[in-house]
Design an enzyme around this catalytic site. Structure first.
Site, PDB file in Angstrom:
ATOM      1  N   ASP A 197      41.700  41.753  39.345  1.00 12.98           N
ATOM      2  CA  ASP A 197      41.719  42.779  40.392  1.00 12.98           C
ATOM      3  C   ASP A 197      42.878  42.459  41.323  1.00 12.98           C
ATOM      4  O   ASP A 197      42.932  41.377  41.913  1.00 12.98           O
ATOM      5  CB  ASP A 197      40.379  42.717  41.136  1.00 12.98           C
ATOM      6  CG  ASP A 197      40.289  43.706  42.278  1.00 12.98           C
ATOM      7  OD1 ASP A 197      41.308  44.359  42.613  1.00 12.98           O
ATOM      8  OD2 ASP A 197      39.202  43.807  42.856  1.00 12.98           O
ATOM      9  N   ILE A 198      43.777  43.385  41.467  1.00  9.50           N
ATOM     10  CA  ILE A 198      44.989  43.090  42.243  1.00  9.50           C
ATOM     11  C   ILE A 198      44.675  42.835  43.722  1.00  9.50           C
ATOM     12  O   ILE A 198      45.429  42.150  44.403  1.00  9.50           O
ATOM     13  CB  ILE A 198      46.044  44.215  42.065  1.00  9.50           C
ATOM     14  CG1 ILE A 198      47.436  43.678  42.395  1.00  9.50           C
ATOM     15  CG2 ILE A 198      45.693  45.450  42.875  1.00  9.50           C
ATOM     16  CD1 ILE A 198      48.564  44.486  41.841  1.00  9.50           C
TER      17      ILE A 198
ATOM     18  N   GLY B 133      47.014  54.813  34.633  1.00  9.47           N
ATOM     19  CA  GLY B 133      45.636  55.266  34.837  1.00  9.47           C
ATOM     20  C   GLY B 133      45.589  56.771  35.027  1.00  9.47           C
ATOM     21  O   GLY B 133      45.819  57.543  34.088  1.00  9.47           O
TER      22      GLY B 133
ATOM     23  N   ASP C  93      45.023  52.372  44.170  1.00 11.82           N
ATOM     24  CA  ASP C  93      45.276  52.836  45.540  1.00 11.82           C
ATOM     25  C   ASP C  93      43.975  52.800  46.362  1.00 11.82           C
ATOM     26  O   ASP C  93      43.938  52.258  47.486  1.00 11.82           O
ATOM     27  CB  ASP C  93      45.827  54.272  45.437  1.00 11.82           C
ATOM     28  CG  ASP C  93      46.507  54.759  46.700  1.00 11.82           C
ATOM     29  OD1 ASP C  93      46.709  53.954  47.622  1.00 11.82           O
ATOM     30  OD2 ASP C  93      46.830  55.964  46.748  1.00 11.82           O
TER      31      ASP C  93
END
Ligand code: AR6
Length: 180
Positions: A15-16, A129, A39
């Site tokens: 997970d960034i 995505g 985002d």
């Protein structure tokens, strides 16, 4: 790592929003005002100060929105990094099929990260995505653009942070093709 030895690029699953790097790149949209995918995750984890900074950028620098392929830095709110670099990938579902636009996202984001003083940067698979690009093509553009950039001399770490085995495999395969 010296300036004459650019950093190896790395690909990890994860997970960034949890990455302990100087800057994380956000796959944003032109509005800069949040959305789904990476985002949404970045805005949720960063808290309201990130949205406030983005609103200010819209008001002062980008009244018509951030163009596709460009990048701009903000602070990172509650994230464990110092900067978020917002970039807008091409939306294949809306007919934006030029790979140069995708390459531009990676190059502009690196340039913006170096400009603010980041030494370590984490990228997601921009446009892979909601914007509908094939993960193999995103991996190719990401690895080739970042791997070929002169800006690497200014960095100690560049990490691609991927969701899912397919995305990780695509990046690992392109990275090993590059070093072969
Ligand atoms: N960490 C790492 N990767 C992630 C994460 C995460 N937390 N969440 C999703 N991914 P996307 P896009 C992966 O849709 O295609 C937004 O609404 C995901 O599995 O986030 O550039 C924006 O506001 C995929 O591989 O970005 C725009 O409107 C990759 O990140 C639009 O989506 C990118 O998926 C941008 O679409």
């Amino acid at each position: 790592m010296t300036a004459s030895q650019p950093p190896p690029l790395e690909a990890v699953a994860g997970d960034i929003t949890t990455q302990r790097v100087d800057a994380v790149v956000n796959a944003a949209n032109t509005s800069l005002l949040g959305g789904g995918g990476v985002d949404g995750a970045i805005h949720r984890a960063a808290g309201p100060s990130l949205l406030a900074e983005c609103q200010e950028l819209r008001r002062t620098r980008y009244p018509a929105g951030l163009p596709v392929g460009e990048a701009v830095a903000t602070g990172a709110g509650d994230l464990p990094c110092r900067w978020v670099i917002h970039t807008v990938g091409p939306n294949r579902r809306a007919g934006q099929t030029d790979p140069a636009m995708l390459a531009s996202c990676f190059e502009s984001s690196l340039r913006e990260a170096v400009r603010v003083g980041a030494r370590s940067v984490a990228f997601p698979a921009i446009s892979a995505g909601i914007y509908g690009w094939d993960i193999e093509e995103v991996a190719r553009m990401a690895v080739d653009t970042v791997g070929g950039s002169d800006l690497l001399d200014h960095l100690s770490t560049v990490r691609f942070v991927l969701f899912g085995r397919e995305a990780l495999a695509a990046f690992e395969s392109r990275l090993s093709a590059r070093s072969a």
